[in-house]
Design a protein around this motif. Structure first.
Motif, PDB file in Angstrom:
ATOM      1  N   GLY A 179      14.300  -4.453  -3.500  1.00  0.00           N
ATOM      2  CA  GLY A 179      13.814  -3.684  -4.631  1.00  0.00           C
ATOM      3  C   GLY A 179      12.306  -3.576  -4.562  1.00  0.00           C
ATOM      4  N   PHE A 180      11.759  -2.550  -5.172  1.00  0.00           N
ATOM      5  CA  PHE A 180      10.298  -2.449  -5.247  1.00  0.00           C
ATOM      6  C   PHE A 180       9.882  -2.325  -6.705  1.00  0.00           C
ATOM      7  N   LEU A 181       8.705  -2.869  -6.987  1.00  0.00           N
ATOM      8  CA  LEU A 181       8.160  -2.839  -8.336  1.00  0.00           C
ATOM      9  C   LEU A 181       6.655  -2.624  -8.230  1.00  0.00           C
ATOM     10  N   ALA A 182       6.183  -1.546  -8.821  1.00  0.00           N
ATOM     11  CA  ALA A 182       4.763  -1.218  -8.827  1.00  0.00           C
ATOM     12  C   ALA A 182       4.335  -0.929 -10.261  1.00  0.00           C
ATOM     13  N   ALA A 183       3.055  -1.173 -10.547  1.00  0.00           N
ATOM     14  CA  ALA A 183       2.595  -1.051 -11.927  1.00  0.00           C
ATOM     15  C   ALA A 183       1.129  -0.646 -11.974  1.00  0.00           C
ATOM     16  N   ARG A 184       0.693  -0.321 -13.168  1.00  0.00           N
ATOM     17  CA  ARG A 184      -0.729  -0.111 -13.396  1.00  0.00           C
ATOM     18  C   ARG A 184      -1.435  -1.469 -13.356  1.00  0.00           C
ATOM     19  N   SER A 185      -2.722  -1.456 -13.070  1.00  0.00           N
ATOM     20  CA  SER A 185      -3.462  -2.704 -12.894  1.00  0.00           C
ATOM     21  C   SER A 185      -3.473  -3.559 -14.158  1.00  0.00           C
ATOM     22  N   ASP A 186      -3.230  -2.946 -15.321  1.00  0.00           N
ATOM     23  CA  ASP A 186      -3.193  -3.709 -16.577  1.00  0.00           C
ATOM     24  C   ASP A 186      -2.165  -4.845 -16.533  1.00  0.00           C
ATOM     25  N   PHE A 187      -1.137  -4.684 -15.724  1.00  0.00           N
ATOM     26  CA  PHE A 187      -0.020  -5.638 -15.733  1.00  0.00           C
ATOM     27  C   PHE A 187       0.005  -6.530 -14.498  1.00  0.00           C
ATOM     28  N   THR A 245       0.830  -1.203   0.000  1.00  0.00           N
ATOM     29  CA  THR A 245       0.000   0.000   0.000  1.00  0.00           C
ATOM     30  C   THR A 245       0.868   1.259   0.000  1.00  0.00           C
ATOM     31  N   VAL A 246       1.902   1.266   0.829  1.00  0.00           N
ATOM     32  CA  VAL A 246       2.803   2.425   0.902  1.00  0.00           C
ATOM     33  C   VAL A 246       3.505   2.645  -0.432  1.00  0.00           C
ATOM     34  N   ILE A 247       3.994   1.580  -1.052  1.00  0.00           N
ATOM     35  CA  ILE A 247       4.682   1.713  -2.339  1.00  0.00           C
ATOM     36  C   ILE A 247       3.734   2.277  -3.398  1.00  0.00           C
ATOM     37  N   CYS A 248       2.493   1.809  -3.403  1.00  0.00           N
ATOM     38  CA  CYS A 248       1.520   2.338  -4.372  1.00  0.00           C
ATOM     39  C   CYS A 248       1.235   3.809  -4.110  1.00  0.00           C
ATOM     40  N   GLU A 249       1.106   4.189  -2.843  1.00  0.00           N
ATOM     41  CA  GLU A 249       0.857   5.594  -2.523  1.00  0.00           C
ATOM     42  C   GLU A 249       2.028   6.474  -2.946  1.00  0.00           C
ATOM     43  N   LEU A 250       3.243   5.997  -2.744  1.00  0.00           N
ATOM     44  CA  LEU A 250       4.424   6.778  -3.108  1.00  0.00           C
ATOM     45  C   LEU A 250       4.563   6.929  -4.615  1.00  0.00           C
ATOM     46  N   THR A 251       4.325   5.855  -5.348  1.00  0.00           N
ATOM     47  CA  THR A 251       4.611   5.839  -6.784  1.00  0.00           C
ATOM     48  C   THR A 251       3.421   6.233  -7.641  1.00  0.00           C
ATOM     49  N   GLY A 252       2.220   6.289  -7.056  1.00  0.00           N
ATOM     50  CA  GLY A 252       1.035   6.607  -7.833  1.00  0.00           C
ATOM     51  C   GLY A 252       0.585   5.470  -8.723  1.00  0.00           C
ATOM     52  N   MET A 253       0.970   4.246  -8.360  1.00  0.00           N
ATOM     53  CA  MET A 253       0.608   3.071  -9.152  1.00  0.00           C
ATOM     54  C   MET A 253      -0.555   2.319  -8.500  1.00  0.00           C
ATOM     55  N   ASP A 254      -1.086   1.323  -9.219  1.00  0.00           N
ATOM     56  CA  ASP A 254      -2.260   0.588  -8.755  1.00  0.00           C
ATOM     57  C   ASP A 254      -1.906  -0.631  -7.914  1.00  0.00           C
ATOM     58  N   VAL A 255      -0.778  -1.255  -8.215  1.00  0.00           N
ATOM     59  CA  VAL A 255      -0.441  -2.511  -7.549  1.00  0.00           C
ATOM     60  C   VAL A 255       1.067  -2.600  -7.368  1.00  0.00           C
ATOM     61  N   SER A 256       1.473  -3.191  -6.244  1.00  0.00           N
ATOM     62  CA  SER A 256       2.889  -3.441  -5.944  1.00  0.00           C
ATOM     63  C   SER A 256       3.044  -4.904  -5.584  1.00  0.00           C
TER      64      SER A 256
END
Length: 443
Positions: A276-284, A118-129
């Motif tokens: 490492g962290f990896l976050a993406a849009r929900s499409d992926f 949740t924190v990674i998504c909030e920081l990066t503006g992405m949908d899923v981490s």
């Protein structure tokens, strides 16, 4: 005292079970010419007290940031780690936790990972981490794999101003993924969006770093737009500690946000371990490597957490795997979660503002020629030093100061360039000391 609990009788039973008479029989197929036929040349064993003293003496030969003033960065950063992070990490529930395949036994660690995501998504503006990756280099390779399957293309474009370690790992993985890598050179410390757009034609992904390896702030929205216009995935490699003052990658059109989490909650520790962290849009989401924790309800209607969207077997079967590094760095990611939660949005912003203010003070105080004078920076900047960066570093180290990173190790023609990093842990007095030492080293 032997560390092996087996008796001679135990060994005889095992040898009989496998049908040999002696341990030597297990090695009979190994040619004599390649066998090691003598005892190891080791010092005699030590009892506990002298062994502890010996290890303490070895440890004392190391120099860390509590004993030497450090302005070293280049991907590994000396940010403050709050006491609460160490305290939480020492709890047995987290310190010894294993992969949470049984949710009924693992709700604590599963919730912690969910909060991290949740924190990674909030920081990066992405949908899923995902639940974290091995480090900030391997998640770049994972992003390439996602891009290949999402686009059906095989070209990866990466900017030259991206960390040399990240670029090298991407190049190492590329042949196995059936990819080829194209690098776009920097122009005066930053990437030209037009040049990147030309390279991005028919690319699966475009990877750039923000701030880049030189500490320079890229025109990230323009780089992301160049990737999007070419039908490639825009992948931003970001510093989480910068996201209190810099825009989130999701806000300027990126498809994935990746990075190294060491600076947010973990010590430099001689270069590792990291997460490492990896976050993406929900499409992926179906192509994400590693684990993803989801929230659900149990039979009693209570909130619960589980592994979701993929199974362990997905990673065991190589041809089906989204990643062949099946582990994540949960313990280290948890320390990042505690630190970022402790800071909060305002605290993270204050850290970023402090770094930028100290960086500006350092540039003025050192009075050295900037390598990229027309560029804005975050917490690192490059200066020219004589007779060369490596010589200056060597001289400064004798005075108890590590002045920075020799950029010439990775970039031809920049042997006189020193990359100086200033985090919130440095003080104006520390910077004054650096200025004195650099002046002495150049004399």
């Amino acid at each position: 005292m032997s560390y092996l609990s087996l008796t001679d009788a135990d060994r005889e039973v095992m040898l009989a079970a496998i049908g040999v008479d002696s341990i030597e029989d297990l090695f009979r197929d190994i040619p004599a010419g390649v066998r090691f036929d003598r005892e190891l040349d080791l010092e005699p064993p030590l009892t506990e007290v002298p062994l502890q003293r010996h290890l303490e003496e070895l440890a004392a030969r190391n120099v860390d940031t509590t004993r030497e003033l450090s302005f070293l960065g280049a991907g590994i950063y000396d940010h403050h780690v709050p006491a609460i992070a160490d305290a939480v990490l020492q709890r047995g529930e987290f310190l010894t936790a294993y992969t949470p395949y049984q949710p009924e036994m693992s709700q604590g660690i599963l919730q912690a990972i969910f909060e991290y995501q949740t924190v990674i998504c909030e920081l990066t503006g992405m949908d899923v981490s995902n639940a974290s990756g091995y480090d900030g280099t391997t998640v770049a390779a994972d992003a390439c794999f996602i891009a290949k399957h999402a686009t059906g293309r095989s070209k990866i474009v990466v900017t030259e101003a991206t960390s040399p370690q990240v670029r090298q790992v991407v190049k190492t993985y590329a042949p196995g993924f059936g990819l080829h890598v194209v690098e776009v050179p920097h122009r005066g410390g930053a990437t030209d969006a037009g040049e990147l757009a030309a390279a991005a034609e028919d690319a699966a992904a475009v990877i750039f770093q923000q701030p880049n390896f030189f500490g320079v702030l890229e025109h990230a929205p323009d780089l992301a737009a160049a990737a999007n216009d070419a039908g490639a995935l825009a992948v931003a490699h970001v510093d989480p500690m910068s996201l209190g003052v810099l825009e989130a990658p999701g806000a300027y059109g990126c498809d994935l946000a990746i990075g190294e989490g060491q600076g947010s909650g973990n010590y430099p520790s001689f270069g590792g371990p990291h997460y490492g962290f990896l976050a993406a849009r929900s499409d992926f989401i179906r192509r994400m490597p590693g684990r993803i924790i989801g929230e659900t309800t149990d039979l009693d209607g209570q909130r619960a957490y589980v592994l979701t969207l993929q199974t362990r077997e997905q990673h065991i079967r190589r041809e089906k795997a989204t990643s062949n590094i099946t582990t994540n760095q949960t313990l280290l990611a948890l320390q990042g979660l505690v630190t970022l939660s402790w800071l909060g949005p305002q605290g993270l912003r204050e850290v970023g503002e402090t770094c930028m203010s100290l960086c500006a003070y350092a540039q003025e105080k050192l009075g050295l020629e900037l390598v990229f004078p027309d560029r804005s920076t975050f917490k690192e900047f490059a200066v020219r030093v004589e007779p060369g960066a490596r010589d200056v570093i060597r001289k400064a180290r004798t005075r108890g100061v590590h002045p920075g990173y020799a950029i010439g190790r990775d970039y031809a023609g920049l042997d006189d360039a020193l990359l100086v990093c200033v985090t919130e842990k440095r003080t104006p007095a520390d910077i004054d000391r650096l200025a004195e030492v650099l002046a002495e080293a150049a004399a």
